[in-house]
Design a protein around this motif. Structure first.
Motif, PDB file in Angstrom:
ATOM      1  N   GLY A 210      11.771   0.295   1.566  1.00  0.00           N
ATOM      2  CA  GLY A 210      10.553  -0.012   2.308  1.00  0.00           C
ATOM      3  C   GLY A 210       9.875  -1.307   1.891  1.00  0.00           C
ATOM      4  N   PHE A 211      10.495  -2.072   0.997  1.00  0.00           N
ATOM      5  CA  PHE A 211       9.849  -3.291   0.477  1.00  0.00           C
ATOM      6  C   PHE A 211       9.537  -4.288   1.585  1.00  0.00           C
ATOM      7  CE2 PHE A 211      10.184  -7.660  -1.091  1.00  0.00           C
ATOM      8  CZ  PHE A 211       9.178  -7.670  -2.046  1.00  0.00           C
ATOM      9  N   SER A 212      10.506  -4.565   2.454  1.00  0.00           N
ATOM     10  CA  SER A 212      10.327  -5.592   3.482  1.00  0.00           C
ATOM     11  C   SER A 212       9.249  -5.200   4.491  1.00  0.00           C
ATOM     12  CB  SER A 212      11.648  -5.859   4.207  1.00  0.00           C
ATOM     13  OG  SER A 212      12.151  -4.670   4.798  1.00  0.00           O
ATOM     14  N   ILE A 213       9.181  -3.927   4.868  1.00  0.00           N
ATOM     15  CA  ILE A 213       8.174  -3.515   5.851  1.00  0.00           C
ATOM     16  C   ILE A 213       6.779  -3.537   5.252  1.00  0.00           C
ATOM     17  CG2 ILE A 213       8.234  -1.014   5.413  1.00  0.00           C
ATOM     18  CD1 ILE A 213       7.996  -2.805   8.820  1.00  0.00           C
ATOM     19  N   ILE A 214       6.661  -3.284   3.949  1.00  0.00           N
ATOM     20  CA  ILE A 214       5.359  -3.375   3.277  1.00  0.00           C
ATOM     21  C   ILE A 214       4.846  -4.807   3.327  1.00  0.00           C
ATOM     22  CG2 ILE A 214       4.187  -3.215   1.049  1.00  0.00           C
ATOM     23  CD1 ILE A 214       5.937  -0.800   0.407  1.00  0.00           C
ATOM     24  N   GLN A 215       5.737  -5.762   3.063  1.00  0.00           N
ATOM     25  CA  GLN A 215       5.334  -7.171   3.093  1.00  0.00           C
ATOM     26  C   GLN A 215       5.002  -7.613   4.512  1.00  0.00           C
ATOM     27  OE1 GLN A 215       4.854  -8.275   0.083  1.00  0.00           O
ATOM     28  NE2 GLN A 215       5.793  -6.360  -0.592  1.00  0.00           N
ATOM     29  N   LEU A 216       5.785  -7.186   5.491  1.00  0.00           N
ATOM     30  CA  LEU A 216       5.510  -7.543   6.884  1.00  0.00           C
ATOM     31  C   LEU A 216       4.174  -6.968   7.349  1.00  0.00           C
ATOM     32  CD1 LEU A 216       8.907  -7.213   8.799  1.00  0.00           C
ATOM     33  CD2 LEU A 216       7.488  -9.262   8.579  1.00  0.00           C
ATOM     34  N   ASN A 217       3.896  -5.751   6.945  1.00  0.00           N
ATOM     35  CA  ASN A 217       2.627  -5.123   7.321  1.00  0.00           C
ATOM     36  C   ASN A 217       1.446  -5.896   6.747  1.00  0.00           C
ATOM     37  OD1 ASN A 217       1.218  -2.695   8.511  1.00  0.00           O
ATOM     38  ND2 ASN A 217       0.531  -2.523   6.392  1.00  0.00           N
ATOM     39  N   LYS A 218       1.581  -6.376   5.507  1.00  0.00           N
ATOM     40  CA  LYS A 218       0.527  -7.193   4.909  1.00  0.00           C
ATOM     41  C   LYS A 218       0.294  -8.465   5.706  1.00  0.00           C
ATOM     42  CE  LYS A 218       1.030  -5.901   0.016  1.00  0.00           C
ATOM     43  NZ  LYS A 218       1.397  -6.409  -1.337  1.00  0.00           N
ATOM     44  N   ILE A 219       1.396  -9.124   6.085  1.00  0.00           N
ATOM     45  CA  ILE A 219       1.295 -10.392   6.810  1.00  0.00           C
ATOM     46  C   ILE A 219       0.649 -10.197   8.181  1.00  0.00           C
ATOM     47  CG2 ILE A 219       2.642 -12.238   7.892  1.00  0.00           C
ATOM     48  CD1 ILE A 219       4.693 -11.851   5.612  1.00  0.00           C
ATOM     49  N   LEU A 256      -7.193 -11.348  -3.643  1.00  0.00           N
ATOM     50  CA  LEU A 256      -6.247 -11.772  -2.619  1.00  0.00           C
ATOM     51  C   LEU A 256      -4.817 -11.581  -3.116  1.00  0.00           C
ATOM     52  CD1 LEU A 256      -5.886 -13.079   0.155  1.00  0.00           C
ATOM     53  CD2 LEU A 256      -5.917 -15.313  -0.968  1.00  0.00           C
ATOM     54  N   GLY A 257      -3.999 -10.928  -2.326  1.00  0.00           N
ATOM     55  CA  GLY A 257      -2.615 -10.692  -2.697  1.00  0.00           C
ATOM     56  C   GLY A 257      -2.394  -9.383  -3.423  1.00  0.00           C
ATOM     57  N   SER A 258      -3.460  -8.632  -3.707  1.00  0.00           N
ATOM     58  CA  SER A 258      -3.299  -7.360  -4.401  1.00  0.00           C
ATOM     59  C   SER A 258      -2.722  -6.316  -3.456  1.00  0.00           C
ATOM     60  CB  SER A 258      -4.649  -6.880  -4.947  1.00  0.00           C
ATOM     61  OG  SER A 258      -5.538  -6.604  -3.883  1.00  0.00           O
ATOM     62  N   ASP A 259      -2.279  -5.194  -4.016  1.00  0.00           N
ATOM     63  CA  ASP A 259      -1.720  -4.127  -3.203  1.00  0.00           C
ATOM     64  C   ASP A 259      -2.767  -3.609  -2.219  1.00  0.00           C
ATOM     65  OD1 ASP A 259       0.633  -4.367  -4.539  1.00  0.00           O
ATOM     66  OD2 ASP A 259       0.265  -2.703  -5.921  1.00  0.00           O
ATOM     67  N   ASP A 260      -2.349  -3.422  -0.979  1.00  0.00           N
ATOM     68  CA  ASP A 260      -3.217  -2.874   0.060  1.00  0.00           C
ATOM     69  C   ASP A 260      -4.479  -3.707   0.286  1.00  0.00           C
ATOM     70  OD1 ASP A 260      -1.492  -0.661   0.427  1.00  0.00           O
ATOM     71  OD2 ASP A 260      -2.403   0.359  -1.274  1.00  0.00           O
ATOM     72  N   TYR A 261      -4.390  -5.016   0.041  1.00  0.00           N
ATOM     73  CA  TYR A 261      -5.568  -5.869   0.223  1.00  0.00           C
ATOM     74  C   TYR A 261      -6.090  -5.791   1.646  1.00  0.00           C
ATOM     75  CZ  TYR A 261      -8.418 -10.058   0.757  1.00  0.00           C
ATOM     76  OH  TYR A 261      -9.452 -10.908   1.039  1.00  0.00           O
ATOM     77  N   GLN A 262      -5.173  -5.717   2.621  1.00  0.00           N
ATOM     78  CA  GLN A 262      -5.580  -5.696   4.024  1.00  0.00           C
ATOM     79  C   GLN A 262      -6.377  -4.449   4.351  1.00  0.00           C
ATOM     80  OE1 GLN A 262      -2.610  -5.237   2.819  1.00  0.00           O
ATOM     81  NE2 GLN A 262      -1.405  -3.751   3.956  1.00  0.00           N
ATOM     82  N   TYR A 263      -6.224  -3.397   3.556  1.00  0.00           N
ATOM     83  CA  TYR A 263      -6.996  -2.176   3.760  1.00  0.00           C
ATOM     84  C   TYR A 263      -8.271  -2.169   2.905  1.00  0.00           C
ATOM     85  CZ  TYR A 263      -2.717  -0.462   5.954  1.00  0.00           C
ATOM     86  OH  TYR A 263      -1.624  -0.309   6.767  1.00  0.00           O
ATOM     87  N   LYS A 264      -8.171  -2.718   1.707  1.00  0.00           N
ATOM     88  CA  LYS A 264      -9.316  -2.689   0.791  1.00  0.00           C
ATOM     89  C   LYS A 264     -10.522  -3.422   1.358  1.00  0.00           C
ATOM     90  CE  LYS A 264      -6.819  -2.200  -3.596  1.00  0.00           C
ATOM     91  NZ  LYS A 264      -6.465  -2.835  -4.884  1.00  0.00           N
ATOM     92  N   ILE A 265     -10.294  -4.571   2.011  1.00  0.00           N
ATOM     93  CA  ILE A 265     -11.435  -5.319   2.523  1.00  0.00           C
ATOM     94  C   ILE A 265     -12.121  -4.568   3.663  1.00  0.00           C
ATOM     95  CG2 ILE A 265     -10.616  -7.576   1.783  1.00  0.00           C
ATOM     96  CD1 ILE A 265      -9.533  -8.088   4.513  1.00  0.00           C
ATOM     97  N   SER A 266     -11.359  -3.787   4.419  1.00  0.00           N
ATOM     98  CA  SER A 266     -11.959  -2.978   5.482  1.00  0.00           C
ATOM     99  C   SER A 266     -12.737  -1.808   4.899  1.00  0.00           C
ATOM    100  CB  SER A 266     -10.872  -2.468   6.430  1.00  0.00           C
ATOM    101  OG  SER A 266     -10.208  -3.535   7.062  1.00  0.00           O
ATOM    102  N   ILE A 267     -12.168  -1.179   3.873  1.00  0.00           N
ATOM    103  CA  ILE A 267     -12.861  -0.074   3.208  1.00  0.00           C
ATOM    104  C   ILE A 267     -14.152  -0.573   2.573  1.00  0.00           C
ATOM    105  CG2 ILE A 267     -12.721   1.594   1.321  1.00  0.00           C
ATOM    106  CD1 ILE A 267      -9.718   1.790   1.854  1.00  0.00           C
ATOM    107  N   LEU A 268     -14.089  -1.753   1.932  1.00  0.00           N
ATOM    108  CA  LEU A 268     -15.280  -2.325   1.304  1.00  0.00           C
ATOM    109  C   LEU A 268     -16.353  -2.640   2.338  1.00  0.00           C
ATOM    110  CD1 LEU A 268     -16.748  -3.457  -1.164  1.00  0.00           C
ATOM    111  CD2 LEU A 268     -15.543  -5.620  -0.808  1.00  0.00           C
TER     112      LEU A 268
END
Length: 334
Positions: A210-219, A256-268
């Motif tokens: 699942g590594f590649s899909i995790i990175q694509l989801n972040k992008i 920036l660049g941390s795990d689940d950053y795209q979700y953390k900023i929304s939660i914050l």
């Protein structure tokens, strides 16, 4: 008379009208169970392909590197199938009269949050009635996780966190990628999102595959998450009385660049808009780690906070629709 050919960029008002119409119709049809089943068909198709590649290529006897390569190939094939099919449909909609109807129907299926707020309200109602087991069951179905805690504060936090991470992924991102790359862009994003929900876990079985899909989801979620956070900031000013400094903090680019950053900023953003403290992980695994908490408000979340979160989510979604309407009017008068 509109020529409903769908451009890959916002060159005419036709694509914007089509998009806004699809959003409105999707909201109306979500109340009918028959259409909900139809909406799930593309999701089930992508899930079937993902599960098939998972069974065939993600063998535990293979090395981490080998599984990562095979996972990348699997993701590339599935996304390519989705892109080519929707690209062909978009092409036919421009070449054949009235074929835009098929693209419009597909747009209705791919857009929207599939009545998420109604499901959240059901969870809030169950929490209000102290039915923890029912809440856990509904949350597990909604988030594809396996929660076991019966603490009402924790369950309420998880519910709001689901809303927070859904806003950029279900509202902002589909519209953003459609406006940039048309139907193929929207379909590619939705495919990535579906695959991520299936194999995007960071456990031993999917760490490589699942590594590649995790990175694509972040992008694919990075820009929509930043845009969504800004929108929450604006709407939160009108809804919450605790915004000011707290809301401004949610607009800063941290970790920036941390795990689940795209979700953390929304939660914050949701946490500060509602005056709450939520957990930094969308799957809420390590509640004892104080470093993972986001927001400086109350950690004891109650049902009224869920209701406020739903209101924030709805008003922010309405703001997006109003913005699309503004773009349509702007295109028509210029």
């Amino acid at each position: 008379m509109f020529n409903f050919s769908i451009p890959y960029y916002i060159e005419t008002s036709d694509s914007l009208i089509l998009l806004l119409s699809a959003i409105i119709i999707e909201i109306a049809l979500n109340k009918l169970k028959f259409f909900i089943y139809i909406f799930e068909l593309p999701v089930r198709f992508i899930e079937y392909l993902t599960n098939w590649f998972d069974r065939k290529l993600n063998k535990q006897t293979r090395s981490h590197k080998d599984r990562a390569v095979r996972g990348f190939i699997s993701v590339l094939i599935i996304i390519s199938i989705s892109y080519v099919l929707t690209k062909y449909i978009s092409y036919l909609s421009q070449e054949i009269s009235l074929f835009w109807i098929f693209e419009f129907l597909l747009l209705i299926i791919l857009i929207g949050d599939k009545n998420l707020c109604a499901k959240i309200n059901e969870i809030a109602s169950a929490l209000q009635k102290q039915k923890a087991a029912l809440v856990i069951r509904k949350l597990n179905v909604l988030t594809s996780q396996n929660y076991k805690t019966e603490d009402h504060y924790t369950l309420a936090r998880i519910t709001i966190q689901k809303l927070a991470i859904s806003f950029p992924s279900l509202i902002i991102a589909p519209i953003f990628w459609y406006l940039i790359f048309g139907l193929p862009g929207l379909a590619s994003y939705k495919t990535i999102s579906i695959i991520y929900n299936k194999i995007g876990q960071k456990n031993r079985n999917y760490q490589g595959f699942g590594f590649s899909i995790i990175q694509l989801n972040k992008i694919f979620l990075f820009i929509p998450a930043v845009l969504g956070r800004g929108l929450i900031l604006i709407v939160g000013i009108f809804i919450s009385r605790t915004f000011e400094n707290n809301l401004l903090q949610s607009f800063m680019l941290k970790d920036l660049g941390s795990d689940d950053y795209q979700y953390k900023i929304s939660i914050l953003a949701f946490a500060n808009a509602l005056g709450l403290a939520l957990h930094g992980s969308p799957i809420n695994k390590n509640l004892s780690d104080i470093k993972n908490w986001l927001g400086e408000g109350r950690a004891k979340v109650v049902v009224s906070d869920i209701e406020n979160a739903v209101r924030l989510y709805k008003y922010s979604s309405l703001f997006v629709q109003i913005f699309l309407l503004y773009l349509i009017v702007l295109r028509l008068v210029t």
